[in-house]
Structures are given as C-alpha cells and as structure tokens.
Scaffold this motif. Structure first.
Motif, PDB file in Angstrom:
ATOM      1  N   TYR A 181       1.497   3.409  22.020  1.00 29.16           N
ATOM      2  CA  TYR A 181       0.073   3.671  22.187  1.00 29.16           C
ATOM      3  C   TYR A 181      -0.239   5.164  22.042  1.00 29.16           C
ATOM      4  O   TYR A 181      -1.356   5.539  21.684  1.00 29.16           O
ATOM      5  CB  TYR A 181      -0.409   3.177  23.545  1.00 29.16           C
ATOM      6  N   HIS A 199      -4.490   0.163  18.462  1.00 30.33           N
ATOM      7  CA  HIS A 199      -5.833  -0.150  18.943  1.00 30.33           C
ATOM      8  C   HIS A 199      -6.035   0.540  20.293  1.00 30.33           C
ATOM      9  O   HIS A 199      -5.102   0.663  21.090  1.00 30.33           O
ATOM     10  CB  HIS A 199      -5.959  -1.671  19.111  1.00 30.33           C
ATOM     11  N   GLU A 200      -7.252   0.995  20.567  1.00 34.62           N
ATOM     12  CA  GLU A 200      -7.527   1.675  21.838  1.00 34.62           C
ATOM     13  C   GLU A 200      -7.276   0.783  23.046  1.00 34.62           C
ATOM     14  O   GLU A 200      -7.002   1.260  24.154  1.00 34.62           O
ATOM     15  CB  GLU A 200      -8.982   2.148  21.879  1.00 34.62           C
ATOM     16  N   TYR A 201      -7.333  -0.518  22.818  1.00 35.43           N
ATOM     17  CA  TYR A 201      -7.218  -1.502  23.891  1.00 35.43           C
ATOM     18  C   TYR A 201      -5.955  -1.285  24.718  1.00 35.43           C
ATOM     19  O   TYR A 201      -5.987  -1.334  25.951  1.00 35.43           O
ATOM     20  CB  TYR A 201      -7.214  -2.888  23.252  1.00 35.43           C
ATOM     21  N   LEU A 204      -6.124   1.746  27.020  1.00 36.91           N
ATOM     22  CA  LEU A 204      -7.141   1.524  28.056  1.00 36.91           C
ATOM     23  C   LEU A 204      -6.650   0.553  29.125  1.00 36.91           C
ATOM     24  O   LEU A 204      -6.956   0.710  30.310  1.00 36.91           O
ATOM     25  CB  LEU A 204      -8.433   1.011  27.422  1.00 36.91           C
ATOM     26  N   MET A 257     -11.439   7.531  27.688  1.00 41.03           N
ATOM     27  CA  MET A 257     -11.720   6.617  26.587  1.00 41.03           C
ATOM     28  C   MET A 257     -11.429   7.224  25.221  1.00 41.03           C
ATOM     29  O   MET A 257     -11.485   6.525  24.211  1.00 41.03           O
ATOM     30  CB  MET A 257     -13.165   6.121  26.678  1.00 41.03           C
ATOM     31  N   ASP A 258     -11.087   8.507  25.213  1.00 44.01           N
ATOM     32  CA  ASP A 258     -10.641   9.132  23.975  1.00 44.01           C
ATOM     33  C   ASP A 258      -9.125   8.961  23.892  1.00 44.01           C
ATOM     34  O   ASP A 258      -8.362   9.862  24.241  1.00 44.01           O
ATOM     35  CB  ASP A 258     -11.023  10.611  23.950  1.00 44.01           C
ATOM     36  N   THR A 259      -8.704   7.789  23.438  1.00 47.49           N
ATOM     37  CA  THR A 259      -7.273   7.445  23.489  1.00 47.49           C
ATOM     38  C   THR A 259      -6.456   8.113  22.382  1.00 47.49           C
ATOM     39  O   THR A 259      -5.248   7.893  22.295  1.00 47.49           O
ATOM     40  CB  THR A 259      -7.086   5.914  23.400  1.00 47.49           C
ATOM     41  N   THR A 260      -7.110   8.920  21.555  1.00 49.47           N
ATOM     42  CA  THR A 260      -6.368   9.616  20.491  1.00 49.47           C
ATOM     43  C   THR A 260      -6.155  11.097  20.810  1.00 49.47           C
ATOM     44  O   THR A 260      -5.477  11.785  20.057  1.00 49.47           O
ATOM     45  CB  THR A 260      -7.117   9.512  19.148  1.00 49.47           C
ATOM     46  N   THR A 264      -5.240  13.096  26.670  1.00 53.55           N
ATOM     47  CA  THR A 264      -5.051  11.721  27.154  1.00 53.55           C
ATOM     48  C   THR A 264      -3.614  11.276  26.953  1.00 53.55           C
ATOM     49  O   THR A 264      -3.025  10.622  27.828  1.00 53.55           O
ATOM     50  CB  THR A 264      -6.015  10.764  26.436  1.00 53.55           C
TER      51      THR A 264
END
Length: 363
Positions: A181, A199-201, A204, A257-260, A264
């Motif tokens: 991830y 995927h951001e999922y 998160l 929520m900025d998983t990139t 984070t």
C-alpha cells in the motif's frame, strides 16, 4: 453413455458457466438453465460462536434440502452478508444444487482484519458440519476472509469440519500487503516484483483499523466518522462529518486521506512496525506447509487491493498434494468480474476453476 463420474465433472463445468453468467448479470444460455436454475429458499439464522452470536443466511435448493454444503464468507465491506454481490453469488451457487451458508463476520464488516474472525469462521463451519451429521463442508473466503479461512483450516480444532478451502483474492502475508500500500510493489516468490498502483482503500482500512496511531485521542471519533463514511461510500454522511470538524481536524483528515503522500507513508510504516504481531496473526504465511485440507486459490490479475503476487506465495508454500488448483485470472479485478478484454481462453480457465469447485462441493 457418459460414465457417472465423467458426467459429474461435465455438469459442474456447465453449471460454472451459468454461475459466472448469473454473477455478471448475464442471461444463462437456454441449454444450461435446467442445470442452474433450481428454485431456492433463504432463511435467516443465528449461530452461537466462541466470539458471540452471529447472523447468517442459509440458501437451500428447494428440491434438495440435504444438498452438499458450502460456507461463503464476505470480504471487508460494511454490508457484510447483505452485500449484493455476495447475495447474487450465493444464490447462483444454491441454484446449482448446493446449500450455501453466508455468516456475518462482525469485525470484518467493520473493517477490522483481526484474529477473532478466524475462530468465527471455524465455528460456523463446525456448526454447518454438525447439521450434516459431522460431514465436513467446503469454505470459500473472499478477499481477506480467504486468508483467514486458510488459518481456520490449519487449526486442528476446525480442520475436521472443513472439506476444502477456496481463497479468492486473499492475502498470504499481511505485512507484505501493508508495504504494498505504501510502495506499489509486491515481491513474487521467483524474485520478480509486481508493480501496480494500489487503491486508496487498502491504506484507508489500515488507518481506520488503528486510528489511535494516527490522531490524538480527542480527535478519534470525529475523524473515525469521516473515514467510516468514506469507506462506506456514503457521500452525504461524509460531507456531514466533515462539516463538524475543526480546522486542525480537517487538516488531519486531509493528510490521512492522501494515501500517496510521503508523510502518510511514513505514518503507515510506523504503524506497521507497531502491529507486526497482529499482522502475522492474520497471515497464512508459515502455516501452509503442513496443511492437508485441499486448497483452491483464485486471484484477479489486476487486483490493486490485494495484489496477485500474494496467491503466488500461497501456492509456493502449499504442498503439491494439497494445492488442487491455482489461477491468476485477467477476468477478475479484486472480486469482481471484468467483461472487457479477457480472451476466450481466459474465460474458459475461470470456468474450469469454478467447475472444479462445484465438483468438489458435490462430492
């Protein structure tokens, strides 16, 4: 005349075509309808497990109330056993002459991938086997539930009740998935690397599961409400939860929520180190070498929630006599069917895989 054993295999493959059509909302070819359109009944039940009482739904072929049984376990989704794709799949399998039990996994339903669900899986399989006079039953786990199902089958307490395990789009080593991830890379057993933007999922879900590692205690509930609504894809609830945040909380949730972002990723890495033992507890890796329960592995080639390299790792560890089939298919994404792009041979391989499952469940 076709011998009975040969007809059973042919019938299972024809039913597999029908099941995949039904799940993909496609019409079942007329010649196959008699094999895969048996009327079914559904009943809501409650099962007492070591983790408490859980809801479940039993799908029963109307004309075969004592048909062979299969447990199908939902993935990480807030609708649990009521998730429409699960209902469609369970109904399709039951219409082929199987009794299908879909128990609810409370932790998985609330986006917590924990060891408690292993016991719930084992207990529900044991319950269903007991209804059949002790005959073992098949278990199919979707997404993270597939890896947990393999761990249930490796437990001597549950192994006698489990006839086989099907893991669809599942994890082998949770820490490796968590690293994916952050990096978009997952190492394969042969030393090559699978490269796929995650995927951001996934990130998160890890944040939601251990939110206390990311934000101060006073901010936990307000930010949890935002993440929950986002994961549930409830835009109205998410907008409402965001409107109640303070400016500092808005900055916190924007970062989460900025998983990139590098920031984070650094926080995800720190949380992974803190929870390495828990992640090992939900990882089949290291438990499969001695597994004697037959196993079927299926993964979508383009899966960007749990990368397909994970299935290759499981296949590499399982004994050859235990691993009955393994397929990484371009017809699937995560646990969804992709009707665009795959070849006729790709589709046949998926039909063959499900034909093997239906045949194994029936005997």
């Amino acid at each position: 005349m076709i011998p009975a054993c040969a007809w059973s295999a042919v019938k299972a493959h024809l039913q597999a075509v029908a099941v995949l059509d039904l799940v993909a909302s496609q019409p079942v070819p007329a010649p196959l309808q008699a094999l895969a359109t048996e009327p079914i009944t559904t009943s809501e039940i409650k099962i007492n497990t070591s983790q408490g009482t859980v809801r479940a739904r039993l799908y029963t072929p109307l004309h075969h109330p004592k048909a062979p049984a299969l447990v199908v376990l939902h993935g990480v989704h807030h609708l649990g056993m009521d998730e429409p794709r699960l209902i469609a799949f369970a109904s399709a399998m039951a219409s082929c002459g199987l009794r299908v039990l879909t128990p609810e996994l409370p932790d998985i339903k609330d986006y917590h991938i924990g060891a408690n669900s292993i016991a719930t899986i084992g207990d529900t399989a044991t319950w269903l086997a007991q209804q059949d006079g002790g005959q073992p039953v098949g278990v199919m786990g979707l997404s993270f539930s597939g890896g947990l199902s393999l761990l249930a089958a490796s437990d001597p307490k549950f192994q006698p009740s489990i006839k086989f395990v099907v893991a669809v789009g599942s994890q082998d080593e949770m820490s490796r998935v968590a690293e994916y991830y952050r990096t978009g890379k997952d190492l394969r057993p042969n030393g090559t690397v699978e490269l796929l933007a995650p995927h951001e999922y996934g990130a998160l879900v890890l944040e939601y599961e251990n939110l206390e590692d990311y934000v101060p205690a006073p901010d936990l509930e307000p930010l949890r409400a935002v993440l929950r609504a986002h994961l549930y894809e409830d835009l109205a609830a998410e907008k409402s939860a965001l409107s109640r945040l303070t400016p500092s909380q808005l900055a916190e949730v924007k970062q989460l929520m900025d998983t990139t972002s590098t920031a984070t990723h650094d926080r995800l890495a720190a949380a992974e180190t803190k929870h390495i033992a828990e992640m090992a507890g939900v990882s089949p890796h290291g438990h499969l070498r001695q597994l004697t329960t037959p196993v079927y592995l299926l993964h979508g080639e383009g899966d960007n929630i749990i990368p397909s390299a994970e299935t290759l790792w499981m296949a590499d560890e399982l004994p050859s006599e235990t691993l009955k089939a393994s397929l990484v298919s371009p017809v699937l994404t995560h646990i969804d069917i992709d009707n665009h792009g795959p070849t006729a041979m790709d589709r046949w391989q998926l039909v063959h895989f499900f034909g093997l499952i239906l045949d194994a469940a029936a005997h």
